[in-house]
Design an enzyme around this catalytic site. Sequence first.
Site, PDB file in Angstrom:
ATOM      1  N   CYS A   1      -2.328   9.555   2.666  1.00 59.00           N
ATOM      2  CA  CYS A   1      -1.822   9.002   1.396  1.00 59.00           C
ATOM      3  C   CYS A   1      -2.715   9.355   0.215  1.00 59.00           C
ATOM      4  O   CYS A   1      -2.234   9.484  -0.899  1.00 59.00           O
ATOM      5  CB  CYS A   1      -1.671   7.498   1.518  1.00 59.00           C
ATOM      6  SG  CYS A   1      -3.203   6.678   1.978  1.00 59.00           S
TER       7      CYS A   1
ATOM      8  N   GLU B   1       0.883  -1.179   0.000  1.00 54.50           N
ATOM      9  CA  GLU B   1       0.000   0.000   0.000  1.00 54.50           C
ATOM     10  C   GLU B   1       0.913   1.218   0.000  1.00 54.50           C
ATOM     11  O   GLU B   1       1.452   1.584   1.040  1.00 54.50           O
ATOM     12  CB  GLU B   1      -0.900  -0.016   1.244  1.00 54.50           C
ATOM     13  CG  GLU B   1      -1.930  -1.132   1.253  1.00 54.50           C
ATOM     14  CD  GLU B   1      -3.127  -0.844   0.356  1.00 54.50           C
ATOM     15  OE1 GLU B   1      -3.383   0.342   0.051  1.00 54.50           O
ATOM     16  OE2 GLU B   1      -3.799  -1.809  -0.051  1.00 54.50           O
TER      17      GLU B   1
HETATM   18  P1  NAD Z   1       8.170   4.769   4.956  1.00 53.47           P
HETATM   19  O1  NAD Z   1       8.168   3.946   3.725  1.00 53.47           O
HETATM   20  O2  NAD Z   1       9.289   5.683   5.188  1.00 53.47           O
HETATM   21  O3  NAD Z   1       8.076   3.830   6.262  1.00 53.47           O
HETATM   22  C1  NAD Z   1       7.096   2.826   6.403  1.00 53.47           C
HETATM   23  C2  NAD Z   1       7.631   1.731   7.289  1.00 53.47           C
HETATM   24  O4  NAD Z   1       8.774   1.151   6.668  1.00 53.47           O
HETATM   25  C3  NAD Z   1       8.049   2.191   8.677  1.00 53.47           C
HETATM   26  O5  NAD Z   1       7.575   1.250   9.626  1.00 53.47           O
HETATM   27  C4  NAD Z   1       9.569   2.204   8.615  1.00 53.47           C
HETATM   28  O6  NAD Z   1      10.175   1.881   9.839  1.00 53.47           O
HETATM   29  C5  NAD Z   1       9.871   1.131   7.587  1.00 53.47           C
HETATM   30  N1  NAD Z   1      11.096   1.399   6.825  1.00 53.47           N
HETATM   31  C6  NAD Z   1      11.603   2.617   6.502  1.00 53.47           C
HETATM   32  N2  NAD Z   1      12.735   2.477   5.782  1.00 53.47           N
HETATM   33  C7  NAD Z   1      12.943   1.156   5.659  1.00 53.47           C
HETATM   34  C8  NAD Z   1      13.952   0.365   5.017  1.00 53.47           C
HETATM   35  N3  NAD Z   1      14.969   0.941   4.374  1.00 53.47           N
HETATM   36  N4  NAD Z   1      13.864  -0.975   5.077  1.00 53.47           N
HETATM   37  C9  NAD Z   1      12.839  -1.565   5.727  1.00 53.47           C
HETATM   38  N5  NAD Z   1      11.854  -0.883   6.345  1.00 53.47           N
HETATM   39  C10 NAD Z   1      11.904   0.461   6.317  1.00 53.47           C
HETATM   40  O7  NAD Z   1       6.761   5.532   4.925  1.00 53.47           O
HETATM   41  P2  NAD Z   1       6.215   6.605   5.940  1.00 53.47           P
HETATM   42  O8  NAD Z   1       7.048   7.832   5.822  1.00 53.47           O
HETATM   43  O9  NAD Z   1       6.018   5.990   7.267  1.00 53.47           O
HETATM   44  O10 NAD Z   1       4.765   6.870   5.345  1.00 53.47           O
HETATM   45  C11 NAD Z   1       4.526   7.810   4.333  1.00 53.47           C
HETATM   46  C12 NAD Z   1       4.316   7.147   3.003  1.00 53.47           C
HETATM   47  O11 NAD Z   1       3.370   6.093   3.128  1.00 53.47           O
HETATM   48  C13 NAD Z   1       3.745   8.096   1.984  1.00 53.47           C
HETATM   49  O12 NAD Z   1       4.338   7.864   0.740  1.00 53.47           O
HETATM   50  C14 NAD Z   1       2.260   7.714   1.934  1.00 53.47           C
HETATM   51  O13 NAD Z   1       1.629   8.028   0.735  1.00 53.47           O
HETATM   52  C15 NAD Z   1       2.340   6.243   2.142  1.00 53.47           C
HETATM   53  N6  NAD Z   1       1.102   5.733   2.696  1.00 53.47           N
HETATM   54  C16 NAD Z   1       0.338   4.920   1.929  1.00 53.47           C
HETATM   55  C17 NAD Z   1      -0.877   4.478   2.413  1.00 53.47           C
HETATM   56  C18 NAD Z   1      -1.767   3.571   1.612  1.00 53.47           C
HETATM   57  O14 NAD Z   1      -2.732   3.069   2.179  1.00 53.47           O
HETATM   58  N7  NAD Z   1      -1.496   3.333   0.341  1.00 53.47           N
HETATM   59  C19 NAD Z   1      -1.306   4.862   3.681  1.00 53.47           C
HETATM   60  C20 NAD Z   1      -0.480   5.691   4.432  1.00 53.47           C
HETATM   61  C21 NAD Z   1       0.722   6.120   3.938  1.00 53.47           C
END
Ligand code: NAD
Length: 469
Positions: free
Chosen positions: A253, A219
């Site tokens: 998002c 997602e």
């Molecule tokens: P992110 O991808 O930075 O982090 C998400 C998760 O991944 C966190 O738990 C983090 O600890 C982990 N993570 C971060 N870097 C990592 C790595 N290198 N390896 C493994 N795990 C890692 O996202 P965010 O900043 O928490 O959220 C914002 C993003 O999420 C935006 O792009 C938003 O659009 C998207 N989002 C999508 C939805 C949806 O339903 N499609 C909902 C909410 C947010």
Amino acid sequence: MATAIVEKSPSIVISIVSEQRTHFNSGKTKSVNSRIKQLKQLKQAILAYESRILEALYKDLRKSETEGYLTEVGFVLNDLEEALTKVKRWVKPKQVATPLFHQKGASYIQPDPYGVTLIIGPWNYPFQLLMAPLVGAIAAGNTCILKPSEYSVHTSNVVGEMIAEYFDAGFLTVVEGGVESSKNLLAEKFDYIFFTGSTQVGRIVYQAAAKHLTPVTLELGGKSPCIVDKYIHLEYAAKRIVFGKLLNAGQTCIAPDYLLVHKDIKDKLVKEIKKQMNSFYGEDASKSDDYGRIINEKHFDRLSRLLDGDKIIFGGKTDRKDKYIAPTLMDGVTMDDAVMKEEIFGPILPILEFSEIEEAIDIINAGSKPLALYCFSKRQSRVTKVIENTSSGGVCINDTIMHMANPNLPFGGVGESGLGAYHSESTFTTFSHQKSVMHKSFLVDVPMRYPPFGGNLKLLKPLLKYFNK
Ligand code: NAD
């Protein structure tokens, strides 16, 4: 006081996953009654922790109690209620026809739990986006490890405590931590991974899953465009755009990322949007109880860099100490501006204009496939043109956000905005392997299917044609 996030070492992660595998292999999660028991337990846990969860959401994102309840706690309780009412129906095998050639037999599709599952969440809806998938994971008979985002530390702590108090870690546990813990988890073999977060990290998750051939739901995010035609209800359109853009201070998002407005209505729309921004949050949104804050300094600085003083026509006020960015409109924006080069994920709304609907469609199709696409128009022909000529995870006409609140519509992205979809029964389906089963009887046996075939092909051809339907 929030507890500092401590990364979990590979050895800790390995032992947690192995405990869950033992639990799953014991068969304890499989009966529908045990699923219902665990769903009820989750409901009880959330009700007991409700005020602490809402408090944590306030501390992390300055979410008001009402917004926190509507978009997080209440949302999940609704999902839970639905799962509790319907899970007995969902788990039932779905009968399918068995062609005459394969008689005597019966065929059905049996939803089967995958096993040990992993849910990785983001920080923007830090409770909902862990718990809503979890409801499906439990209903489908899996064990689950939850990895909250380290940015929303208060919510991460509360969820960790709640789950530890109410559940056996072999069945359900929280691994708090950041990138390190997430990487350590991803190095292990899971039977399903459900990830919500950025497209960039989604790629990393997909690659890690590929090593074990683990199925995934991704997602993800991206820029969700909002087309505004000249044939609209001005006040309602403005209200619905402002609502979707400023919910959670733009950190949603599926927030409308930018506006593509018909040139004939632009001035009127901008005026109405300003009016609605003031009416929702007052002349100074920093004083409103309903206006959120940016999650941390890193994102505050990123958003501040997207602000171009020459193009701001409303708002633009920022306060780093308070992580506050005012509702902001930017006009005269082009695709070359920084604000159009990444997902904004904050309360900044750039405005671009078009003369013909085809121009708006071309702009959208030049970028990657969005998670949501919004189109405001009273003209069905234009709406149809937009839907038929663009690709996006979902579409909402004449409103924003609300398509994801309809449990009957699966929610997910396409292309760079994601893979797979969930909500309601599709969450259950997502966390279930659709196992095909054919059950033959010993009553009849077609001899010509066996070698030596001799001249059987002549007979088999018509048989296959007429009896394999
Ligand atoms: P992110 O991808 O930075 O982090 C998400 C998760 O991944 C966190 O738990 C983090 O600890 C982990 N993570 C971060 N870097 C990592 C790595 N290198 N390896 C493994 N795990 C890692 O996202 P965010 O900043 O928490 O959220 C914002 C993003 O999420 C935006 O792009 C938003 O659009 C998207 N989002 C999508 C939805 C949806 O339903 N499609 C909902 C909410 C947010």
